[in-house]
Design an enzyme around this catalytic site. Structure first.
Site, PDB file in Angstrom:
ATOM      1  N   LYS A  57       0.846  -1.466   0.157  1.00  0.00           N
ATOM      2  CA  LYS A  57       0.034  -0.174   0.113  1.00  0.00           C
ATOM      3  C   LYS A  57       0.928   1.186   0.084  1.00  0.00           C
ATOM      4  CE  LYS A  57      -3.803  -2.107   2.382  1.00  0.00           C
ATOM      5  NZ  LYS A  57      -4.638  -2.336   3.698  1.00  0.00           N
ATOM      6  N   GLN A 101      -4.533  -1.317   9.771  1.00  0.00           N
ATOM      7  CA  GLN A 101      -4.528  -2.869   9.375  1.00  0.00           C
ATOM      8  C   GLN A 101      -5.086  -3.775  10.223  1.00  0.00           C
ATOM      9  OE1 GLN A 101      -3.427  -3.556   6.264  1.00  0.00           O
ATOM     10  NE2 GLN A 101      -3.896  -5.636   6.743  1.00  0.00           N
ATOM     11  N   ASP A 124     -11.231   2.722   4.581  1.00  0.00           N
ATOM     12  CA  ASP A 124     -11.507   1.315   4.344  1.00  0.00           C
ATOM     13  C   ASP A 124     -12.951   0.830   4.422  1.00  0.00           C
ATOM     14  OD1 ASP A 124      -9.397  -0.616   4.091  1.00  0.00           O
ATOM     15  OD2 ASP A 124      -9.056  -0.806   6.200  1.00  0.00           O
TER      16      ASP A 124
END
Length: 296
Positions: A57, A101, A124
């Site tokens: 990412k 994460q 997200d």
């Protein structure tokens, strides 16, 4: 070998096209306003899979000109300290997206952490209010979860009509199955979800014009289950033993790819299908979040 009639949906190529579009838009923001999108990536602990994913990412951000702010926290960080870091990032005007994460260590409540992320920075798409709006008719969330968004993008960019089609989603996870079924409903598909308690899944899948496979079961969907000409998006990424590989394993999807190619109209490979789209959609969400602030 795949049947020459089947179209392989190359997620890598589509994702690269989207990244190029994002890079151009980031450059425009920089030239016009002197600002670029900022993505804060928070990782807790040293899990190799999480580290690898986060590094991917970060590299993707650098490629398109998005500023990546990296925060590596120790495995034993307290829940309160992690929440404090999230609040700090919520208040930082240079941060337009926050990604914590997953999975988090067991002593931390993931749902609580995700709820603490500002709705305007939830790139997200997992904040309960974003998911809630996704589930409601006539409402639009600020952000949509990245993998489901990528699935819809693959279909639309390949000219596959969703409206009025029978779509079957295999799997009901919060990350893929549930939100992608809601997205398909918003696109006016007739949606059925197949899960571990579904009786005779084969008969249901056989009627599908569109199949989104996200069950995490290697090759569970056989070629004979697929309606001729159906569109198949395989989100599954499963490691199976393969002594011929240096690693000792190979990655396969939830669909028996070789068999499916004999009947499907189009299909994504694994790896290289839906996977690359997830990161591309994360970058797109970050860009959209930044534009709402920078251009207001």
């Amino acid at each position: 070998m795949s049947d020459p009639k089947v179209t392989i949906i190359d997620g890598k190529t589509v994702a690269q096209t989207i990244r190029s579009e994002i890079a151009a838009e980031v450059s425009r923001l920089s030239q016009t306003y002197g600002k670029v999108p900022g993505l804060a990536v928070v990782i807790v602990g040293q899990r190799k899979d999480s580290q690898s994913y986060v590094n991917m990412k970060r590299k993707a951000c650098a490629e398109v000109g998005i500023k990546s702010l990296d925060f590596d926290l120790p495995e034993n960080v307290s829940e309160s300290d992690l929440i404090f870091k999230v609040h700090e990032l919520n208040a930082n005007p240079d941060v337009h997206g926050i990604l914590v994460q997953l999975p988090l260590p067991k002593h931390i409540n993931e749902e609580k952490i995700l709820t603490e992320i500002s709705l305007e920075k939830d790139v997200d798409g997992f904040h309960p209010l974003n998911i809630g709006k996704l589930a409601m008719k006539g409402r639009d969330p600020l952000f949509v979860p990245c993998t489901p968004k990528g699935c819809i993008e693959l279909l639309t960019r390949h000219g596959i009509t969703i409206k009025g089609k029978n779509a079957v989603v295999v799997g009901r996870s919060n990350i893929v199955g549930l939100p992608v079924s809601l997205l398909l409903l918003k696109e006016d598909a007739t949606v059925t979800i197949v899960h571990s308690r579904t009786k005779e899944p084969e008969s249901i899948i056989r009627n599908a014009d569109i199949i989104i496979a996200a069950a995490g079961q290697p090759a569970m969907i056989k070629g004979s289950w697929i309606k001729p000409g159906a569109a198949v998006i395989d989100v599954g990424t499963n490691a199976v033993d393969d002594p011929s590989k240096k690693s000792g394993y190979r990655l396969v999807g939830d669909v028996d790819f070789q068999e499916a190619c004999k009947t499907a109209g189009c299909i994504t490979p694994v790896p290289g299908g839906a996977g690359p789209m997830t990161v591309a959609m994360l970058l797109k969400n970050t860009l959209d979040g930044a534009k709402r602030v920078i251009e207001c």
